[in-house]
Design a protein around this motif. Structure first.
Motif, mmCIF file in Angstrom:
data_model
loop_
_atom_site.group_PDB
_atom_site.id
_atom_site.type_symbol
_atom_site.label_atom_id
_atom_site.label_comp_id
_atom_site.label_asym_id
_atom_site.label_seq_id
_atom_site.Cartn_x
_atom_site.Cartn_y
_atom_site.Cartn_z
ATOM 1 N N ASP A 186 0.794 -1.313 0.006
ATOM 2 C CA ASP A 186 0.127 0.083 0.106
ATOM 3 C C ASP A 186 0.856 1.258 0.067
ATOM 4 O O ASP A 186 0.449 2.199 -0.684
ATOM 5 N N PHE A 187 1.768 1.262 0.930
ATOM 6 C CA PHE A 187 2.733 2.197 0.880
ATOM 7 C C PHE A 187 3.561 2.485 -0.312
ATOM 8 O O PHE A 187 3.761 3.566 -0.869
ATOM 9 N N PHE A 204 1.291 4.055 -2.803
ATOM 10 C CA PHE A 204 1.057 5.548 -2.720
ATOM 11 C C PHE A 204 2.303 6.303 -3.168
ATOM 12 O O PHE A 204 2.163 7.225 -3.810
ATOM 13 N N MET A 205 3.604 5.685 -2.927
ATOM 14 C CA MET A 205 4.739 6.472 -3.605
ATOM 15 C C MET A 205 4.916 6.362 -5.042
ATOM 16 O O MET A 205 5.398 7.535 -5.635
ATOM 17 N N ASN A 228 2.474 9.104 -6.553
ATOM 18 C CA ASN A 228 2.811 10.370 -6.417
ATOM 19 C C ASN A 228 4.139 10.749 -6.711
ATOM 20 O O ASN A 228 4.806 11.784 -6.238
ATOM 21 N N VAL A 241 7.683 12.178 2.729
ATOM 22 C CA VAL A 241 6.909 11.451 2.261
ATOM 23 C C VAL A 241 6.123 10.655 3.279
ATOM 24 O O VAL A 241 4.760 10.114 3.193
ATOM 25 N N THR A 242 6.560 10.289 4.368
ATOM 26 C CA THR A 242 5.827 9.498 5.584
ATOM 27 C C THR A 242 4.375 10.383 6.031
ATOM 28 O O THR A 242 3.627 9.895 6.204
ATOM 29 N N ARG A 255 2.573 12.523 4.222
ATOM 30 C CA ARG A 255 2.111 12.463 3.052
ATOM 31 C C ARG A 255 1.419 11.405 3.082
ATOM 32 O O ARG A 255 0.036 11.217 2.840
ATOM 33 N N TYR A 256 1.947 10.360 3.460
ATOM 34 C CA TYR A 256 1.505 8.762 3.425
ATOM 35 C C TYR A 256 -0.002 8.891 4.456
ATOM 36 O O TYR A 256 -1.014 8.308 4.171
ATOM 37 N N ARG A 257 0.676 9.443 5.541
ATOM 38 C CA ARG A 257 -0.334 9.471 6.710
ATOM 39 C C ARG A 257 -1.671 10.093 6.328
ATOM 40 O O ARG A 257 -2.620 9.715 6.489
ATOM 41 N N ASP A 313 -2.578 10.539 3.524
ATOM 42 C CA ASP A 313 -3.407 9.928 2.279
ATOM 43 C C ASP A 313 -4.211 8.950 3.011
ATOM 44 O O ASP A 313 -5.569 8.700 2.508
ATOM 45 N N ARG A 364 -1.210 0.192 9.047
ATOM 46 C CA ARG A 364 -0.349 0.492 8.023
ATOM 47 C C ARG A 364 0.750 1.597 8.519
ATOM 48 O O ARG A 364 1.714 1.242 8.136
#
Length: 361
Positions: free
Chosen positions: A93-94, A97-98, A101, A116-117, A119-121, A123, A147
DNA sequence: ACGCCTTACATCCAAGGATC
DNA sequence: GATCCTTGGATGTAAGGCGT
């Protein structure tokens, strides 16, 4: 990482390069080996996984960092293959996302919200909100909580094992925090504990309130009404699938879970046949807690079989159909499952079987 | 409480069989 | 031989247990 593992990974890379989608593949019956130079042969280390996940990037190559992390979970933390699968999906999943984006794990600018971390959070939280608004559940609070925690553990692993150097890390992907928590011990005293957390973590959803008309068993279950039961039985009678009929009959008359029913073995039936009657015309059997029949979370429990039902089951395990199915199966006539598919597969792989396969019994 | 791990179950998918 | 159906397996979600 040893050269052997890298070579294996290359081989896997080439096999997977055709497809271009991000996914989590699975190696069945994984057994790790070590290469003995003197004897020029691979020797099994005895480590075994019934399934082993491999996370693939969109170009079809193996995501090496994920593989190192998953192998670390298996070898150093001795985690189950089920957990490896969950971890694989979390990392997948991570990765999605990467890639979506155009970010990588080291995208760590000065502004925290752009890292990045974080932004993932963000998201994850957005996705939870999105599905909540639409009404249908797709990603829940507990999942996003898991996650983000997995990602922190993944970064920790990478830093610990010097997969990233300090110069590569411009800014911190997250800040580790120590949180004080209070809980009641078994004697009712309030205890204080410090746990490791981070500024990325997302609190879990509070536990659902139990309603009076449902049984709480992982999810909320509703017992069938008498009318529903009679409809169910009329359909069951019309079925020409003996296995389905028997499984449903056991479920209806004993209340056992499908997991327990499908891990029933021939010897369990035979032993019950010769055991003493209890509570009138019932025979009892213990499940879970290391017994051969599985129960949820391996809890110990006793289930009661009516002698008439036992008679039916005994007839079945002596039938031509059962013999036909068992010859195609893993256990053959060695205390096999009562219920097998027409190809000889069990409906539910028991803990015992995983153990037996590991030891090649 | 909090985090980590396990596992139930829904849904999706692909292969093979059945039916016309 | 095209289409539908069954079936087992793969994938994904999230609840609960457990140790702290």
């Amino acid at each position: 990482m040893e050269l052997r593992k890298l070579l294996e990974m290359d081989k896997f890379d080439n096999e997977c390069k055709k497809e271009n989608k991000i996914e989590c593949k699975k190696i069945r019956e994984y057994r790790s080996t070590e290469y003995d130079v003197e004897r020029n042969e691979h020797i099994e280390t005895g480590e075994y996984c019934s399934s082993y996940p491999i996370v693939l990037k969109s170009d079809g190559t193996v995501w090496d960092k994920a593989s190192l992390y998953i192998d670390f979970l298996r070898s150093d933390r001795n985690r189950s293959s089920a957990l490896l699968r969950t971890a694989g999906n979390d990392l997948l999943d991570f990765l999605r996302f990467m890639e979506a984006n155009n970010l990588n794990m080291l995208h760590l600018p000065i502004k925290k919200a752009q890292r990045v971390t974080f932004r993932y959070r963000h998201d994850l939280l957005e996705r939870e909100k999105e599905f909540k608004l639409n009404g249908h559940k797709k990603i829940g609070r507990n999942t996003i909580s898991q996650r983000i925690n997995r990602i922190v553990d993944f970064y920790e692993f990478c830093i610990e094992n010097k997969i990233f150097t300090f110069t590569e890390l411009d800014n911190r992907p997250y800040t580790l925090l120590k949180k004080r928590i209070y809980f009641e011990d078994e004697k009712g005293f309030t205890q204080k504990k410090v746990v490791r957390s981070s500024d990325l973590s997302i609190p879990r959803a509070p536990r659902a309130i139990q309603t009076s008309d449902s049984i709480k068993d992982g999810r909320k279950l509703h017992p069938l009404t008498e009318q529903e039961q009679s409809i169910f039985i009329s359909y069951l009678k019309a079925s020409n699938n003996r296995v389905l009929q028997l499984i449903c009959l056991i479920a209806l008359t004993t209340g056992a879970r499908i997991q327990s029913i499908c891990t029933l073995r021939v010897n369990d039936i035979k032993n019950m046949m010769i055991s003493k009657k209890v509570k009138g015309s019932f025979k009892k059997i213990e499940i879970g807690g290391g017994e051969s029949i599985d129960n949820k979370n391996d809890k110990k429990y006793i289930i009661f079989f009516h002698t008439e039902l036992l008679e039916m089951l005994n007839n079945y395990i002596n039938s031509e159909e059962w013999k036909e199915r068992s010859t195609q199966s893993y256990y053959k006539n060695k205390n096999n499952y009562v219920f097998l598919t027409k190809f000889g597969e069990p409906f539910y792989t028991s803990r015992k079987e995983l153990e037996d396969r590991k030891n090649r019994l």
